[in-house]
Design a protein around this motif. Structure first.
Motif, PDB file in Angstrom:
ATOM      1  N   PRO A  56     -25.846 -29.866-105.399  1.00 49.39           N
ATOM      2  CA  PRO A  56     -24.185 -29.622-105.589  1.00 49.39           C
ATOM      3  C   PRO A  56     -23.878 -28.802-104.148  1.00 49.39           C
ATOM      4  N   SER A  57     -24.527 -28.160-103.541  1.00 49.90           N
ATOM      5  CA  SER A  57     -24.203 -27.389-102.511  1.00 49.90           C
ATOM      6  C   SER A  57     -25.300 -27.325-101.253  1.00 49.90           C
ATOM      7  N   VAL A  58     -25.086 -26.832-100.112  1.00 55.26           N
ATOM      8  CA  VAL A  58     -26.226 -26.660 -99.180  1.00 55.26           C
ATOM      9  C   VAL A  58     -25.520 -25.690 -98.404  1.00 55.26           C
ATOM     10  N   PRO A  59     -26.769 -24.970 -97.544  1.00 54.25           N
ATOM     11  CA  PRO A  59     -26.308 -23.923 -96.267  1.00 54.25           C
ATOM     12  C   PRO A  59     -25.953 -24.781 -95.306  1.00 54.25           C
ATOM     13  N   GLN A  60     -24.674 -25.270 -95.058  1.00 55.74           N
ATOM     14  CA  GLN A  60     -24.527 -26.181 -94.031  1.00 55.74           C
ATOM     15  C   GLN A  60     -24.633 -25.596 -92.642  1.00 55.74           C
ATOM     16  N   LEU A  61     -24.199 -24.463 -92.358  1.00 64.74           N
ATOM     17  CA  LEU A  61     -24.554 -23.996 -90.934  1.00 64.74           C
ATOM     18  C   LEU A  61     -26.092 -23.935 -90.517  1.00 64.74           C
ATOM     19  N   PRO A  62     -26.831 -23.135 -91.279  1.00 65.74           N
ATOM     20  CA  PRO A  62     -28.466 -22.951 -90.682  1.00 65.74           C
ATOM     21  C   PRO A  62     -28.813 -24.696 -90.899  1.00 65.74           C
ATOM     22  N   LEU A  63     -28.363 -25.500 -91.891  1.00 63.57           N
ATOM     23  CA  LEU A  63     -28.977 -26.846 -91.865  1.00 63.57           C
ATOM     24  C   LEU A  63     -28.704 -27.636 -90.959  1.00 63.57           C
TER      25      LEU A  63
ATOM     26  N   ASN B 108     -13.334 -29.286 -90.602  1.00 72.44           N
ATOM     27  CA  ASN B 108     -14.317 -28.187 -90.416  1.00 72.44           C
ATOM     28  C   ASN B 108     -15.645 -28.727 -90.255  1.00 72.44           C
ATOM     29  N   THR B 109     -16.060 -29.608 -91.110  1.00 72.81           N
ATOM     30  CA  THR B 109     -17.368 -30.282 -90.882  1.00 72.81           C
ATOM     31  C   THR B 109     -17.681 -31.084 -89.549  1.00 72.81           C
ATOM     32  N   VAL B 110     -16.480 -31.735 -89.193  1.00 75.78           N
ATOM     33  CA  VAL B 110     -16.840 -32.428 -88.011  1.00 75.78           C
ATOM     34  C   VAL B 110     -17.059 -31.396 -86.826  1.00 75.78           C
ATOM     35  N   CYS B 111     -16.469 -30.226 -86.652  1.00 77.60           N
ATOM     36  CA  CYS B 111     -16.500 -29.387 -85.660  1.00 77.60           C
ATOM     37  C   CYS B 111     -17.768 -28.544 -85.867  1.00 77.60           C
ATOM     38  N   GLU B 112     -18.148 -28.237 -87.046  1.00 78.83           N
ATOM     39  CA  GLU B 112     -19.613 -27.687 -87.151  1.00 78.83           C
ATOM     40  C   GLU B 112     -20.689 -28.597 -86.815  1.00 78.83           C
TER      41      GLU B 112
END
Length: 406
Positions: free
Chosen positions: A285-292, A306-310
């Motif tokens: 349902p969710s993930v730690p996007q930045l470290p992933l 937001n997702t594209v830039c990260e």
């Protein structure tokens, strides 16, 4: 030292950039606060954040439940009429109260939280725009003059209800400063408010990471693909996520896929003990996007800014499938920069998704372009550069002396 008040909507991608900027300002000795919904801001900024509560509905609740098949100009019309304008009217009293209580030297309003700019001009408070997407100032509406005129009229009427009726500035673009959390390497040159825009790149700050994520599932021998549609598109994603899963299954010898499915459209979340059919597909349902993002080979997403830039910050190429709002504009920017491939959200099937993944994973040009854009992001300065621009605005304001309060 100065006081800065950030006015933000109940949208994670719009709050996130302000967190890093706020932390940088606080580290420099300034006082920082937010006006918004504490249940959103607090989980991102931490329990110590000062948050003045504002009322407001959330996208996907009440009258802001958007049908999944609403796209294009219809989606823009829905967004403003059913969500952003009502949100502004509901937030206005709370923003007014926050200004009276906190007495900011500068107010920073999210570009779509127009109550911030309208209340600031009404109370004579200098303000800056926090632009979490570049679609508004890169000519997204240039080919739709009727839509542009309709939106201008809608904002004019809103100003008459909550702002200064005699003012004329567009509440999406501060007359003082527009902070663009991107760079021209991705967004291109602005066609609106160009002289006020400061390209600072993404403001990326560490976010709380819940325990229990199965890091051991990641296989260093194969690239991992992260598939996500963000936090506001769960209602529209069932078919697309299922096609992504099939694309991943057909390439299990070459990659593993992690799918973010907050709505549970693919059934019960999987884990490392999933059956043999899905041992190479992880659904959560969710993930730690930045470290992933430090450990993935590609991202499949909706082209949310937001997702594209990260992803690009980490030099990760993309397969983008825009759904609505600013996403087609951002998707075009990704393709024009050479950092990814665009597919049609409503029609793409697993074979086409798989081919797009093969391309971005194994043809080096897309990764090279992603790394180039990421380098421009880091060079722009991010949160530190944004904080410096806000400090300069505060100094200019102080030099001008007290402003008239309406």
């Amino acid at each position: 030292m100065s006081r800065f008040l950030f006015v933000v909507p109940p949208l994670v991608g719009h709050i996130n950039p302000t967190i890093g900027v706020g932390a940088e300002l606080a580290a420099r000795g300034h006082q920082v606060a937010w006006a918004g919904m504490p249940e959103f801001v607090g989980q991102l900024a931490g329990g110590g954040a000062v948050v003045f509560r504002c009322a407001g509905q959330r996208l996907g609740e009440g009258g802001a439940v958007r049908p999944p098949d609403v796209r294009g100009p219809g989606a823009l019309k829905f967004l403003w009429e059913r969500f952003l304008v009502p949100l502004a009217e509901e937030m206005a009293p709370g923003v007014h109260a926050a200004v009276e209580a906190f007495r900011p030297d500068v107010l920073v309003a999210d570009q779509q939280t127009v109550a911030g700019g309208l209340i600031a001009e009404r109370l004579g408070v200098p303000w800056a725009t926090s632009a979490t997407t570049s679609a508004e100032f890169t000519g997204a509406l240039d080919g739709m003059p009727k839509i542009d005129a309709w939106l201008s009229g809608l904002l004019h009427e809103l100003r008459g209800r909550i702002g200064d009726p005699d003012a004329t500035a567009d509440p999406r673009f501060s007359p003082h400063l527009v902070l663009a959390f991107t760079t021209e390497e991705l967004a291109g040159r602005a066609s609106r408010a160009g002289e006020r825009i400061r390209y600072v790149g993404p403001s990326i700050a560490a976010r709380p990471v819940a325990p229990g994520f199965p890091w051991e599932w990641l296989d260093p021998a194969r690239p991992t693909v992260l598939t996500t549609l963000g936090t506001a598109n769960a209602d529209a994603g069932a078919r697309f996520l299922a096609e992504c899963r099939e694309a991943g299954r057909s390439r299990a010898d070459r990659l593993q896929m992690m799918i973010v499915d907050p709505a549970g459209s693919l059934g019960t979340p999987s884990c490392t003990s999933a059956g043999p059919e899905d041992k190479d597909i992880l659904v959560l349902p969710s993930v730690p996007q930045l470290p992933l993002l430090e450990r993935v080979g590609a991202v499949v997403c909706h082209a949310g800014h937001n997702t594209v830039c990260e992803a690009l910050w980490h030099g990760v190429p993309l397969v983008v499938a825009p759904i609505r709002d600013d996403q087609p504009v951002v998707a075009a920017q990704v393709v024009d920069a050479g950092a990814g491939i665009r597919v049609r959200f409503g029609r793409v099937r697993a074979p086409q998704l798989g081919e797009a993944l093969d391309t971005v994973l194994h043809e080096p040009g897309h990764r090279t372009a992603a790394e180039r854009v990421g380098a421009s992001f880091r060079a722009a300065g991010g949160a530190a550069a944004a904080a410096t621009h806000l400090e300069q605005l505060a100094v200019e304001v102080a030099a001008e002396g007290p402003r008239e309060k309406r």
